[in-house]
Design a protein around this motif. Sequence first.
Motif, PDB file in Angstrom:
ATOM      1  N   PRO A   1       1.143  -1.226   0.171  1.00  0.00           N
ATOM      2  CA  PRO A   1      -0.150  -0.078   0.373  1.00  0.00           C
ATOM      3  C   PRO A   1       0.886   1.772   0.013  1.00  0.00           C
ATOM      4  CG  PRO A   1       0.003  -1.102   2.498  1.00  0.00           C
ATOM      5  CD  PRO A   1       0.506  -1.479   1.152  1.00  0.00           C
ATOM      6  N   GLY A   2       1.322   1.232  -1.310  1.00  0.00           N
ATOM      7  CA  GLY A   2       2.317   2.805  -1.423  1.00  0.00           C
ATOM      8  C   GLY A   2       3.217   2.769  -2.318  1.00  0.00           C
ATOM      9  N   ILE A   3       3.587   4.066  -2.994  1.00  0.00           N
ATOM     10  CA  ILE A   3       4.181   3.711  -4.157  1.00  0.00           C
ATOM     11  C   ILE A   3       5.251   2.920  -4.383  1.00  0.00           C
ATOM     12  CG2 ILE A   3       5.425   5.595  -6.012  1.00  0.00           C
ATOM     13  CD1 ILE A   3       3.806   7.794  -5.006  1.00  0.00           C
ATOM     14  N   VAL A   4       5.928   2.128  -5.500  1.00  0.00           N
ATOM     15  CA  VAL A   4       6.508   1.061  -5.829  1.00  0.00           C
ATOM     16  C   VAL A   4       7.283   1.414  -6.692  1.00  0.00           C
ATOM     17  CG1 VAL A   4       6.973  -1.510  -5.837  1.00  0.00           C
ATOM     18  CG2 VAL A   4       5.550  -1.116  -4.097  1.00  0.00           C
ATOM     19  N   GLN A   5       8.669   1.648  -6.797  1.00  0.00           N
ATOM     20  CA  GLN A   5       8.845   1.954  -7.689  1.00  0.00           C
ATOM     21  C   GLN A   5      10.325   0.833  -7.994  1.00  0.00           C
ATOM     22  OE1 GLN A   5      11.034   6.833  -7.881  1.00  0.00           O
ATOM     23  NE2 GLN A   5      10.495   6.120  -9.632  1.00  0.00           N
ATOM     24  N   HIS A   6      10.501  -0.136  -9.367  1.00  0.00           N
ATOM     25  CA  HIS A   6      12.125  -0.501  -9.443  1.00  0.00           C
ATOM     26  C   HIS A   6      12.118  -1.096  -8.234  1.00  0.00           C
ATOM     27  CE1 HIS A   6      12.231   1.325 -12.726  1.00  0.00           C
ATOM     28  NE2 HIS A   6      12.495   2.552 -12.008  1.00  0.00           N
ATOM     29  N   GLY A   7      11.195  -1.716  -7.431  1.00  0.00           N
ATOM     30  CA  GLY A   7      10.863  -2.742  -5.921  1.00  0.00           C
ATOM     31  C   GLY A   7      11.252  -2.204  -5.149  1.00  0.00           C
ATOM     32  N   ILE A   8      11.373  -0.431  -4.462  1.00  0.00           N
ATOM     33  CA  ILE A   8      11.459   0.067  -3.633  1.00  0.00           C
ATOM     34  C   ILE A   8      10.015   0.765  -3.446  1.00  0.00           C
ATOM     35  CG2 ILE A   8      12.632   2.356  -2.303  1.00  0.00           C
ATOM     36  CD1 ILE A   8      15.139   1.379  -4.430  1.00  0.00           C
ATOM     37  N   SER A   9      10.051   0.987  -2.227  1.00  0.00           N
ATOM     38  CA  SER A   9       9.088   1.404  -1.298  1.00  0.00           C
ATOM     39  C   SER A   9       9.334   3.060  -1.174  1.00  0.00           C
ATOM     40  CB  SER A   9       8.072   0.694  -0.631  1.00  0.00           C
ATOM     41  OG  SER A   9       9.111   1.019   0.668  1.00  0.00           O
ATOM     42  N   ARG A  10       8.238   4.187  -2.291  1.00  0.00           N
ATOM     43  CA  ARG A  10       8.113   5.091  -1.190  1.00  0.00           C
ATOM     44  C   ARG A  10       7.882   5.785  -0.838  1.00  0.00           C
ATOM     45  NH1 ARG A  10      13.804   5.014  -3.833  1.00  0.00           N
ATOM     46  NH2 ARG A  10      13.903   4.560  -5.695  1.00  0.00           N
TER      47      ARG A  10
ATOM     48  N   SER B   1       3.592 -12.672 -14.922  1.00  0.00           N
ATOM     49  CA  SER B   1       4.688 -11.897 -15.903  1.00  0.00           C
ATOM     50  C   SER B   1       5.838 -11.011 -15.641  1.00  0.00           C
ATOM     51  CB  SER B   1       3.558 -10.693 -16.327  1.00  0.00           C
ATOM     52  OG  SER B   1       4.041  -9.769 -15.159  1.00  0.00           O
ATOM     53  N   THR B   2       7.314 -12.089 -14.583  1.00  0.00           N
ATOM     54  CA  THR B   2       8.031 -11.270 -14.832  1.00  0.00           C
ATOM     55  C   THR B   2       9.200 -12.708 -14.569  1.00  0.00           C
ATOM     56  OG1 THR B   2       7.978 -12.127 -11.880  1.00  0.00           O
ATOM     57  CG2 THR B   2       7.518 -10.084 -13.469  1.00  0.00           C
ATOM     58  N   ARG B   3      10.019 -11.856 -14.769  1.00  0.00           N
ATOM     59  CA  ARG B   3      11.502 -13.570 -14.600  1.00  0.00           C
ATOM     60  C   ARG B   3      12.092 -12.917 -13.551  1.00  0.00           C
ATOM     61  NH1 ARG B   3       7.701 -15.409 -16.651  1.00  0.00           N
ATOM     62  NH2 ARG B   3       6.855 -16.272 -18.515  1.00  0.00           N
ATOM     63  N   ASN B   4      12.805 -14.471 -12.319  1.00  0.00           N
ATOM     64  CA  ASN B   4      12.780 -13.505 -11.122  1.00  0.00           C
ATOM     65  C   ASN B   4      12.985 -12.264 -10.735  1.00  0.00           C
ATOM     66  OD1 ASN B   4      14.757 -16.487 -12.067  1.00  0.00           O
ATOM     67  ND2 ASN B   4      15.850 -15.306 -13.102  1.00  0.00           N
ATOM     68  N   GLY B   5      11.640 -11.588 -10.391  1.00  0.00           N
ATOM     69  CA  GLY B   5      11.251 -10.542 -10.356  1.00  0.00           C
ATOM     70  C   GLY B   5      11.630  -9.373 -10.594  1.00  0.00           C
ATOM     71  N   ILE B   6      12.071  -9.691 -12.335  1.00  0.00           N
ATOM     72  CA  ILE B   6      12.063  -8.413 -13.309  1.00  0.00           C
ATOM     73  C   ILE B   6      11.341  -8.607 -14.240  1.00  0.00           C
ATOM     74  CG2 ILE B   6      14.023  -7.433 -14.815  1.00  0.00           C
ATOM     75  CD1 ILE B   6      15.787  -8.648 -12.954  1.00  0.00           C
ATOM     76  N   SER B   7      10.122  -7.588 -14.220  1.00  0.00           N
ATOM     77  CA  SER B   7       9.350  -7.624 -15.113  1.00  0.00           C
ATOM     78  C   SER B   7       9.795  -8.114 -16.613  1.00  0.00           C
ATOM     79  CB  SER B   7       8.892  -6.416 -15.289  1.00  0.00           C
ATOM     80  OG  SER B   7       7.811  -5.959 -14.385  1.00  0.00           O
TER      81      SER B   7
END
Length: 267
Positions: free
Chosen positions: A80-89, A258-264
């Motif tokens: 429940p927050g902004i998620v950018q490249h796996g990081i919660s902002r 829709s990912t492979r190894n946690g990367i889109s």
Amino acid sequence: MANTNVQTGCFIGIDIGGTGIKGGIVNPGKGILEGSCIRLATPQPATANLVNEVVSQIVNELAAGSNSLDHSSTVGVTFPGIVQHGISRSAANMDSSFINCDINTLFAGRLGRPTAVINDADAAGLAEARCGAGKHINGTVLVITLGTGIGSALIFDGQLVPNAELGHLSVDGFDAEIKASAVARERDGLTWKEYSARLQRYFSELEFIFSPELIIVGGGISQRTDEYLPHLNLRTPIVPARLKNEAGIVGAALQAASTRNGISAPA
């Protein structure tokens, strides 16, 4: 010999909320849960480490009771927050230890398997667009959840445009969610017709900016759409969400699928 059920392509989806954390096994091709979901209370305080432990507990319990999972497959997790490249902002209703935390690495490290994290509203929107009311709709689909605030997801041709915080769109000098959320209706004692007038202003602004093919309304208030949708005058079709409380779990699993190894993966 590998279990042939692995080829069913089921994935675990975890939906983190301020009061509860839910998880289930999802068949992403059908957009449905395989079996029941597990729900545990969100720890208080909702620190990154404590939430991580609850997520791990749910994943382990789901995996232990299933023969339809590849136990090295990616786990989808909403936040429940902004998620950018796996990081919660940001961290709405969660502990500040989540802010600027690499939650993808945090969850994956505890689970010992790749994870794919996604904003909770984005997950619900993705599920609704691909498996719910927006299925087979090309072009722009907006999924708007009316609750404590206004959550949103922007989908184009079935692909998510992440972190579209459309609840903070300025309408008449205010963040839209201040005036048009479900909580705002209760706080201001509005009749459904009065509330519809506020929604009209908000949805008209969205329609002008995005020219969507479809608007889907979710959140708890989607149970009462007959009270306000008939009062709206839009050229865009606007319909209630279908997946209800399972949307976040399904969307998390779709993200994992829709990912492979946690990367889109590329579209």
